[in-house]
Design a protein around this motif. Structure first.
Motif, PDB file in Angstrom:
ATOM      1  N   GLY A 169       6.881   2.165  -3.473  1.00 35.69           N
ATOM      2  CA  GLY A 169       6.510   2.181  -2.053  1.00 35.69           C
ATOM      3  C   GLY A 169       5.994   0.834  -1.578  1.00 35.69           C
ATOM      4  N   ALA A 170       5.248   0.142  -2.425  1.00 37.52           N
ATOM      5  CA  ALA A 170       4.747  -1.183  -2.049  1.00 37.52           C
ATOM      6  C   ALA A 170       5.891  -2.176  -1.906  1.00 37.52           C
ATOM      7  N   ILE A 171       6.859  -2.083  -2.799  1.00 32.49           N
ATOM      8  CA  ILE A 171       8.013  -2.986  -2.721  1.00 32.49           C
ATOM      9  C   ILE A 171       8.819  -2.705  -1.454  1.00 32.49           C
ATOM     10  N   ILE A 172       9.075  -1.439  -1.191  1.00 33.10           N
ATOM     11  CA  ILE A 172       9.841  -1.088  -0.001  1.00 33.10           C
ATOM     12  C   ILE A 172       9.049  -1.408   1.263  1.00 33.10           C
ATOM     13  N   GLY A 173       7.753  -1.096   1.248  1.00 36.25           N
ATOM     14  CA  GLY A 173       6.904  -1.395   2.401  1.00 36.25           C
ATOM     15  C   GLY A 173       6.774  -2.880   2.677  1.00 36.25           C
TER      16      GLY A 173
END
Length: 67
Positions: free
Chosen positions: A38-42
């Motif tokens: 999620g951090a990478i996508i966000g």
């Protein structure tokens, strides 16, 4: 410095899941994987924290179901 932080977090995770049920282990591991993804996508949209939070919640639910 970042390398030592990752190693420390992995050791803490290993100690935390020792003695847990399969559901608890799945939820913990799912949370970490989901938060990272999620951090990478966000990050792509400029919202790292929100992505990590949503990914962590989704990972916890999925990991608990699988575990």
């Amino acid at each position: 410095m970042k390398k030592y932080t990752v190693i420390a977090l992995l050791l803490v995770l290993a100690a935390a899941v020792t003695g847990c049920t399969n559901t608890q282990k799945g939820a913990g591991i799912g949370t970490l994987i989901g938060a990272g993804a999620g951090a990478i996508i966000g990050h792509q949209s400029g919202r790292d924290a929100e992505g990590a939070l949503i990914g962590g919640a989704a990972g916890a639910a999925g990991g608990a179901l699988i575990g």
